[in-house]
Design a protein around this motif. Sequence first.
Motif, PDB file in Angstrom:
ATOM      1  N   TYR A   1       0.783  -1.236   0.000  1.00 16.70           N
ATOM      2  CA  TYR A   1       0.000   0.000   0.000  1.00 16.70           C
ATOM      3  C   TYR A   1       0.817   1.290   0.000  1.00 16.70           C
ATOM      4  O   TYR A   1       0.351   2.318  -0.492  1.00 16.70           O
ATOM      5  CB  TYR A   1      -0.924   0.035   1.218  1.00 16.70           C
ATOM      6  N   ALA A   2       2.009   1.264   0.619  1.00 16.89           N
ATOM      7  CA  ALA A   2       2.689   2.533   0.877  1.00 16.89           C
ATOM      8  C   ALA A   2       3.317   3.093  -0.385  1.00 16.89           C
ATOM      9  O   ALA A   2       3.781   2.363  -1.258  1.00 16.89           O
ATOM     10  CB  ALA A   2       3.762   2.349   1.947  1.00 16.89           C
TER      11      ALA A   2
ATOM     12  N   ARG B   1       8.496  -4.974  -5.934  1.00 20.74           N
ATOM     13  CA  ARG B   1       8.641  -5.546  -7.281  1.00 20.74           C
ATOM     14  C   ARG B   1       7.909  -6.874  -7.364  1.00 20.74           C
ATOM     15  O   ARG B   1       7.226  -7.166  -8.355  1.00 20.74           O
ATOM     16  CB  ARG B   1      10.133  -5.716  -7.622  1.00 20.74           C
ATOM     17  N   GLY B   2       8.007  -7.651  -6.301  1.00 20.50           N
ATOM     18  CA  GLY B   2       7.339  -8.955  -6.251  1.00 20.50           C
ATOM     19  C   GLY B   2       5.826  -8.839  -6.365  1.00 20.50           C
ATOM     20  O   GLY B   2       5.144  -9.761  -6.811  1.00 20.50           O
ATOM     21  N   LEU B   3       5.306  -7.708  -5.969  1.00 19.59           N
ATOM     22  CA  LEU B   3       3.861  -7.489  -6.077  1.00 19.59           C
ATOM     23  C   LEU B   3       3.489  -6.788  -7.378  1.00 19.59           C
ATOM     24  O   LEU B   3       2.352  -6.344  -7.554  1.00 19.59           O
ATOM     25  CB  LEU B   3       3.372  -6.654  -4.886  1.00 19.59           C
ATOM     26  N   GLY B   4       4.489  -6.670  -8.273  1.00 13.54           N
ATOM     27  CA  GLY B   4       4.190  -6.061  -9.565  1.00 13.54           C
ATOM     28  C   GLY B   4       4.210  -4.546  -9.545  1.00 13.54           C
ATOM     29  O   GLY B   4       3.775  -3.894 -10.494  1.00 13.54           O
ATOM     30  N   ARG B   5       4.735  -3.987  -8.462  1.00 12.81           N
ATOM     31  CA  ARG B   5       4.799  -2.529  -8.392  1.00 12.81           C
ATOM     32  C   ARG B   5       6.139  -2.044  -8.919  1.00 12.81           C
ATOM     33  O   ARG B   5       7.144  -2.754  -8.849  1.00 12.81           O
ATOM     34  CB  ARG B   5       4.646  -2.054  -6.945  1.00 12.81           C
ATOM     35  N   ASP B   6       6.182  -0.806  -9.394  1.00 14.70           N
ATOM     36  CA  ASP B   6       7.431  -0.152  -9.753  1.00 14.70           C
ATOM     37  C   ASP B   6       8.118   0.256  -8.450  1.00 14.70           C
ATOM     38  O   ASP B   6       7.600   1.099  -7.723  1.00 14.70           O
ATOM     39  CB  ASP B   6       7.116   1.082 -10.609  1.00 14.70           C
TER      40      ASP B   6
ATOM     41  N   GLN C   1       8.410   3.752  -7.194  1.00 13.04           N
ATOM     42  CA  GLN C   1       7.239   4.470  -6.665  1.00 13.04           C
ATOM     43  C   GLN C   1       6.979   4.150  -5.207  1.00 13.04           C
ATOM     44  O   GLN C   1       5.896   4.399  -4.681  1.00 13.04           O
ATOM     45  CB  GLN C   1       6.028   4.205  -7.548  1.00 13.04           C
ATOM     46  N   LEU C   2       7.994   3.589  -4.569  1.00  7.09           N
ATOM     47  CA  LEU C   2       7.955   3.389  -3.123  1.00  7.09           C
ATOM     48  C   LEU C   2       9.190   4.089  -2.565  1.00  7.09           C
ATOM     49  O   LEU C   2      10.315   3.613  -2.730  1.00  7.09           O
ATOM     50  CB  LEU C   2       7.974   1.890  -2.806  1.00  7.09           C
TER      51      LEU C   2
ATOM     52  N   TYR D   1       7.155  14.240  -4.641  1.00  5.02           N
ATOM     53  CA  TYR D   1       7.820  12.935  -4.483  1.00  5.02           C
ATOM     54  C   TYR D   1       7.986  12.197  -5.817  1.00  5.02           C
ATOM     55  O   TYR D   1       8.465  11.063  -5.831  1.00  5.02           O
ATOM     56  CB  TYR D   1       7.049  12.058  -3.485  1.00  5.02           C
ATOM     57  N   GLY D   2       7.566  12.806  -6.900  1.00  7.51           N
ATOM     58  CA  GLY D   2       7.698  12.146  -8.202  1.00  7.51           C
ATOM     59  C   GLY D   2       6.781  10.944  -8.341  1.00  7.51           C
ATOM     60  O   GLY D   2       7.133   9.949  -8.989  1.00  7.51           O
ATOM     61  N   LEU D   3       5.619  11.017  -7.747  1.00  6.02           N
ATOM     62  CA  LEU D   3       4.672   9.901  -7.796  1.00  6.02           C
ATOM     63  C   LEU D   3       3.478  10.285  -8.657  1.00  6.02           C
ATOM     64  O   LEU D   3       3.022  11.430  -8.620  1.00  6.02           O
ATOM     65  CB  LEU D   3       4.194   9.561  -6.376  1.00  6.02           C
ATOM     66  N   PRO D   4       2.954   9.322  -9.420  1.00  7.82           N
ATOM     67  CA  PRO D   4       1.852   9.639 -10.328  1.00  7.82           C
ATOM     68  C   PRO D   4       0.543   9.837  -9.578  1.00  7.82           C
ATOM     69  O   PRO D   4       0.366   9.374  -8.460  1.00  7.82           O
ATOM     70  CB  PRO D   4       1.760   8.397 -11.213  1.00  7.82           C
ATOM     71  N   ARG D   5      -0.372  10.518 -10.227  1.00  7.08           N
ATOM     72  CA  ARG D   5      -1.735  10.637  -9.716  1.00  7.08           C
ATOM     73  C   ARG D   5      -2.491   9.389 -10.147  1.00  7.08           C
ATOM     74  O   ARG D   5      -2.606   9.115 -11.352  1.00  7.08           O
ATOM     75  CB  ARG D   5      -2.401  11.882 -10.296  1.00  7.08           C
ATOM     76  N   PRO D   6      -3.005   8.603  -9.200  1.00  8.36           N
ATOM     77  CA  PRO D   6      -3.692   7.366  -9.603  1.00  8.36           C
ATOM     78  C   PRO D   6      -5.020   7.658 -10.282  1.00  8.36           C
ATOM     79  O   PRO D   6      -5.697   8.632  -9.962  1.00  8.36           O
ATOM     80  CB  PRO D   6      -3.932   6.637  -8.269  1.00  8.36           C
ATOM     81  N   GLY D   7      -5.374   6.805 -11.234  1.00  8.55           N
ATOM     82  CA  GLY D   7      -6.705   6.885 -11.829  1.00  8.55           C
ATOM     83  C   GLY D   7      -7.733   6.264 -10.893  1.00  8.55           C
ATOM     84  O   GLY D   7      -7.385   5.583  -9.936  1.00  8.55           O
TER      85      GLY D   7
END
Lengths: 453, 453
Positions: free
Chosen positions: A231-232, A257-262, A265-266, A431-437
């Motif tokens: 989540y974080a 990464r194991g959860l498919g996240r970039d 972005q953490l 923080y260079g993080l995207p705005r989620p849809g």
Amino acid sequence: MSSPQRQLHFNAFLMCSGHHEAAWRLPESNPFANTDLGHWRDLAQIAERATFDSLFLADGPAVRANPEFRPAGALEPTILLTALAAATSRIGLIATASTTYNEPYNLARRFASLDHVSGGRAGWNIVTTADTASAQNFGLDDRPGHRERYARAAEFVDVSSRLWDSWEDGAELGDKAGGIYADVTRIHRVDYEGRYFRVRGPLNVPRPPQGRPLLVQAGSSQDGRDFAARYAEAIFTAQQTLADGQEFYADMKRRARGLGRDPGQLKILPGIVPVIGSTEAEAHALSDELEELIIPAYGLAQLAKTLEVPPGLLDLDRPLPAEVFGRPLVEGAQSRAQLITDLARRENLTVRQLIGRLGGGRGHRTFTGTPEQVADTIQDWFDRGAADGFNVMPAALPSGLRAFADHVIPIFRRRGLFRTEYTGRTLREHYGLPRPGSQFTPARPRGVPEPVA
Amino acid sequence: MSSPQRQLHFNAFLMCSGHHEAAWRLPESNPFANTDLGHWRDLAQIAERATFDSLFLADGPAVRANPEFRPAGALEPTILLTALAAATSRIGLIATASTTYNEPYNLARRFASLDHVSGGRAGWNIVTTADTASAQNFGLDDRPGHRERYARAAEFVDVSSRLWDSWEDGAELGDKAGGIYADVTRIHRVDYEGRYFRVRGPLNVPRPPQGRPLLVQAGSSQDGRDFAARYAEAIFTAQQTLADGQEFYADMKRRARGLGRDPGQLKILPGIVPVIGSTEAEAHALSDELEELIIPAYGLAQLAKTLEVPPGLLDLDRPLPAEVFGRPLVEGAQSRAQLITDLARRENLTVRQLIGRLGGGRGHRTFTGTPEQVADTIQDWFDRGAADGFNVMPAALPSGLRAFADHVIPIFRRRGLFRTEYTGRTLREHYGLPRPGSQFTPARPRGVPEPVA
């Protein structure tokens, strides 16, 4: 610079007269800073002038420190940060709130509201609240177990995300002539049914500027790491050594990464309690002054509480007793208790020495030195895979924040590692993080209304 | 004037683009006002320039209006009022919050925090939240019953008062040299054990500037009146006729006296939706313009919801059907449903006409006329025992508030019935209400510590 260089992130972790438990006793300190809005405004503006990414308030719904010996009681963070939003224009505003002692509908709405009034600067530090005193303010005899708290936290964030997404972007049409205020095919019930929560939705606030507030987490236990990896978007963590910091950093990026996240972005921000002087001697003099102001009875009681042992078991002039090592994990703040016992053992500290070491930041790393030395250790962790930035926890406030802002930040700017002005408007942008849809934004054609109210 | 004259009190009840359900469709209106902080700041500053006692936000934790036809969704009131505290310096700030869908520790703390950051300007409009949609956002299939909700509300306020009182005034010593932050004999556990709540305390915020926020209540059912007589310091009430207003006023003052309270410390403010023009013709033209913008399907659905009947039972061009009269009381908004059926019967209105009459203020009294006429009816109620002041509910915002501030307020100032500038700093001072002492302040000698944390 020709190619963009990886940039540091700084969060200003604000706490009353400072993170050192005796800071309120310094001659410079305002002992009533906790409810003095002018004090907080001053801090927020110092941090914003130094282009910190964000400022942050910890929290728990109980009197936790003993108010005989240390300022206790604090304004509720979403309220205080709303007041600080009005005194600033760019800096991010991160409030701690408990998933154990709130309801998702109420809390999701407050964060959406803070995001609206601040123009997209809200962040939520998600905590499960480990102490017993808090439980007893909410009808319980004791806190729920560690795993149980995290299971509830996961549901809480799932529900909250659905609520923030429940109004798709642009659902409000405001068509005065046609008499259509909103396209109700783009406003969704959430119909969540979980083990802890049943929530129908939609949220009664249109989608906030950032889509969702920035999600921050600070627990470093196994449950906490699992939760954070999922989540974080930023992690505030306590790490005493470079090696521990590297292990944590690598582990969290791997889990993401194991959860498919970039994993980019953490963002991982270890805490640092910088005690800064223009010379080493001056820095150490300040450190000594603070340590002399510590009230040992207070430090001992707080230590006993974190380790979950009776205070009578601890002797100021002896090492921690054998009983505190190798026990089953406590149900409270697991990783913090572990960190403290590791520190005591590694450096063979008496209880009094341990209290002195912890006085600065309750388990966060204290670093005493000149601005260059502070900058060097931060850059070392940044360059060597232990940090994307730092959670800056000044020992005394406002002086410690001003010292960092005026003398450490310029070093990073000269080194090309930190912004000289804000380039974004929202906390996510900093923080260079995207705005989620919105998870409800469909591929399906529009026009089939759902009942929402 | 030689002797002080009884003074009017005015509360500005703010709602998005106005209380009239079609106000958002006026050419002047910003249809996205609900999340536009600039809009709210503008309103707050108009009201403060006119030295209103307070401004006020209604609330409920659900999407309640149909967003297809009217702006729905609103910023959470304690957050929005905190933002408005920063844009004003004197006006009181009254937030609605539900006792059914909050926990006392959290809510008492938020109001204490708002009181601190605003310098003593916080008020709480206590509601029990009658609708089913809200219940379904908190894990329930349906709302609790009317009596049950009020029983919980009573406990909620009892707990909250203890929490606000839990730090006696002056408990914080800030004795740096002695290393004593607070006198812990003056910080109290509350140890509340009721049917709905168990709360240990103390609150984790020092006692707020006003001691407790101003307590406001708006329900006029029998349960609501019992509750208000005991707890409320101000009542916002919907009364359509002078006779009803007088009955309510006398009844509430009598009930307060019967409970040993000074009836002068219970201020009664009926709602009024003033539609103001510089001539009668102009006022009626504005009223007609608003009525023409009503969307009948929306008004019918809202009416059916309040009366708790299926929408299909209502026919726009016929009177209310016999079924809605003489029924047992609804479990929702009892007094509001009663007021609407009384109005329909008294004036023999079709459903369409009734919707037109209700469009302005959901059961509050609409008055269309010149500033002098508006002032005269207000003074009439004030002089004839129906009001201590008024809850001003402009049909359209900001224009309706500006008209009242610029053209009606000066009339009362000329008549010596309303302040020309603020004389107090706190909301309680504006309403002429005392600052309550802490119930924990004892006659006993100091110095016997109680454990608090």
